[in-house]
Design an enzyme around this catalytic site. Structure first.
Site, mmCIF file in Angstrom:
data_model
loop_
_atom_site.group_PDB
_atom_site.id
_atom_site.type_symbol
_atom_site.label_atom_id
_atom_site.label_comp_id
_atom_site.label_asym_id
_atom_site.label_seq_id
_atom_site.Cartn_x
_atom_site.Cartn_y
_atom_site.Cartn_z
ATOM 1 N N ASP A 99 0.829 -1.210 0.000
ATOM 2 C CA ASP A 99 0.000 0.000 0.000
ATOM 3 C C ASP A 99 0.859 1.254 0.000
ATOM 4 O OD1 ASP A 99 0.738 -0.829 2.653
ATOM 5 O OD2 ASP A 99 -0.672 0.629 3.479
ATOM 6 N N GLU A 166 0.015 -1.256 5.669
ATOM 7 C CA GLU A 166 1.017 -0.719 6.596
ATOM 8 C C GLU A 166 0.771 0.749 6.904
ATOM 9 O OE1 GLU A 166 4.751 1.242 7.874
ATOM 10 O OE2 GLU A 166 3.580 1.617 6.055
#
Length: 413
Positions: A99, A166
Site C-alpha cells: 500500500d 502498513e
C-alpha cells in the site's frame, strides 16, 4: 567467478527490469479505504503476474488475505513467496508493504505521481510509492530472482512477504497475520524489513521509541470575553496542561544515544478550533500530544504521570479533562547481538565494505508488532527517506545495492 560475483552481475544486468517493475507497481494506486482507495488487490494481482512471468511459480505463493468489506475485492491481500533453501532450520524473511499513501497536492508534483519517471542522469525513479515501500519490495524480488536465474539454492529458506495496510495501522496486514496465522513465524527466523534507513545503508534499526498520542478535551464554561469570572476558560486550562505535559521531557529525562534525539519527547501538536470570535471565553477546547518515549519507560508509567498533571489542572481551573489515546504502541528492542542483526551487518560488510551500526528511531514500523510478539526484527535499507513527500523518488543504484546485500545473506551458511 564466485557465486556472489555471479549474483552481482545478474543484478546489474536486471536494472531495466527493476525500472519496469517499479513502473508496474506505481501505476496501480494501492490506497487504503480510509483515504478513499480500493486497497491492494489489483496491485497484488499485477505483482503476482509479473513474478510468474519472471520465472516463479504460483505454487511458491501463498495467500493469507484479510477480509475487508470496504474494498471491491472484499479482501486485503498478504502473500508469501517461498524460495526453499538447503536448510529450513530458520527462514530469512524480507517484508515489504504494497500500500501507498495518497499523492497529496498534485500541484506540488512535477509529473503524474502514478506514472513513474526515470531520470537517467540522476538515476532517480520518481513516483508515488517508488521508495515507500517498492524499493524494498523490488530489491527483495530481484535478490530472489538472481538466485533463480543462476540456479542457486539459498543456504536457508527465503520468504518474501508482500503485506497490506502498513500505512493505516496494519490491522489487515502484519497484525492480521500475527493474530490469525502465528504459525508463519518462528523465533529463530531472521526478519528483515527494508522500510527505513539512511543514504549510505549503514544503520540497522533495532529499537523504536514507545508511541503515545493523546487527545486532551477540556470542558469548561463559556462566557463573554469581558467577564471571564463568569466562565471557566477551557483554552487557558488547556494551555497550562500543554506546558505541564511538555515538561514531562524533564521528568522522564534519561538519555539513550541509540536514538536521535536521545531523549523522550512530549510535544503538543494538533489544535482543534474552539470559538468563532475573539470576545468569547471558550468553554470547550481540544488539543493533541505526540509523545515518543524511550523504551525504558513503559506507557503505564507515562499514563500515571499524565493523569496526575491532568488532575492538577482540573482542580486549578475547575474544568473537566477527558483523555483519549488515538495511538499507543509499546515495543521492546531487538538485541544488538540478535542473529538477524549480526548476519545483516556481515552481509552489508561483505557486499559493500560498510561497518553497519545499530540505531533506534522515534517513528514506528511493523517491526514493533513483531517485537511485541517476541520476534527479533531489523529495519534497514539504503534510502534518502523521502516517503510521503511530493516527487517521491528512489535511486535504482540503491535497489541494486540492497539486493546485493540480501544476496550476501541468502548464500551464507
Amino acid at each position: 567467478m564466485n557465486t556472489f560475483e555471479k549474483l552481482k552481475q545478474t543484478l546489474a544486468a536486471d536494472r531495466p527490469l527493476m525500472i519496469e517493475l517499479e513502473r508496474v507497481l506505481s501505476s496501480i494506486p494501492a490506497i487504503a479505504p480510509e483515504s478513499g482507495g480500493d486497497g491492494e488487490s489489483k496491485k497484488c494481482a499485477a505483482l503476482e503476474k509479473w513474478l510468474c512471468e519472471a520465472g516463479f511459480s504460483h505454487e511458491q505463493m501463498q495467500h493469507f488475505d484479510a477480509p475487508d468489506k470496504r474494498v471491491s475485492s472484499g479482501l486485503r491481500p498478504n502473500v508469501v513467496l517461498t524460495i526453499p533453501g538447503k536448510s529450513d532450520d530458520y527462514a530469512i524473511w524480507v517484508m515489504a508493504h504494497m500500500d501507498v499513501v495518497p499523492p497529496g497536492d498534485l500541484k506540488l508534483w512535477k509529473s503524474d505521481p502514478f506514472m513513474v519517471q526515470y531520470d537517467e542522469k540522476s538515476d532517480k525513479l520518481i513516483g508515488r510509492g517508488v521508495e515507500d515501500n517498492q524499493q524494498g519490495l523490488v530489491s527483495g524480488v530481484f535478490a530472489a530472482l538472481s538466485l533463480l536465474k543462476n540456479k542457486i539454492i539459498p543456504e536457508h529458506t527465503v520468504k518474501l512477504l508482500f503485506m497490506a495496510d502498513e500505512e493505516f495501522g496494519s490491522e489487515y496486514g502484519i497484525k492480521f497475520l500475527l493474530r490469525n496465522h502465528p504459525e508463519l513465524f518462528r523465533n529463530q527466523d531472521l526478519i528483515l524489513i527494508p522500510d527505513g534507513g539512511d543514504a549510505k545503508g549503514e544503520t540497522i534499526e533495532v529499537a523504536e521509541k514507545n508511541i503515545l498520542w493523546l487527545r486532551l478535551h477540556t470542558i469548561g464554561l463559556q462566557s463573554h470575553g469581558s467577564m471571564p469570572n463568569k466562565g471557566k476558560n477551557a483554552h487557558l486550562a488547556a494551555c497550562d496542561l500543554a506546558l505541564r505535559l511538555n515538561d514531562l521531557e524533564n521528568f522522564f529525562n534519561e538519555k539513550d544515544d541509540l536514538f536521535s534525539p536521545n531523549y523522550s519527547t512530549f510535544q503538543p501538536t494538533k489544535k482543534e478550533a474552539n470559538v468563532e470570535t475573539v470576545n468569547i471565553i471558550p468553554g470547550d477546547d481540544v488539543f493533541y500530544m505526540d509523545c515518543r518515549i524511550l523504551p525504558r519507560y513503559s506507557l503505564d508509567m507515562v499514563r500515571a504521570e499524565v493523569s496526575k498533571r491532568v488532575s492538577q489542572v482540573e482542580e486549578k481551573y475547575g474544568v473537566k479533562i477527558e483523555v483519549t489515546e488515538p495511538q499507543a504502541q509499546q515495543s521492546p528492542a531487538t538485541s544488538v547481538d540478535a542473529p538477524v542483526v549480526k548476519k545483516l551487518a556481515a552481509a552489508i560488510k561483505k557486499a559493500h565494505g560498510i561497518e553497519a551500526k545499530p540505531i533506534g528511531i522515534g517513528g514506528g514500523t511493523v517491526g514493533a508488532e513483531l517485537r511485541c510478539c517476541g520476534f527479533s526484527a531489523a529495519i534497514w535499507s539504503t534510502m534518502d527517506e523521502v516517503c510521503h513527500q511530493p516527487n517521491e523518488y528512489c535511486y535504482v543504484r540503491n535497489i541494486i545495492a540492497d539486493a546485493e546485500t540480501l544476496c550476501a545473506m541468502f548464500i551464507e551458511p
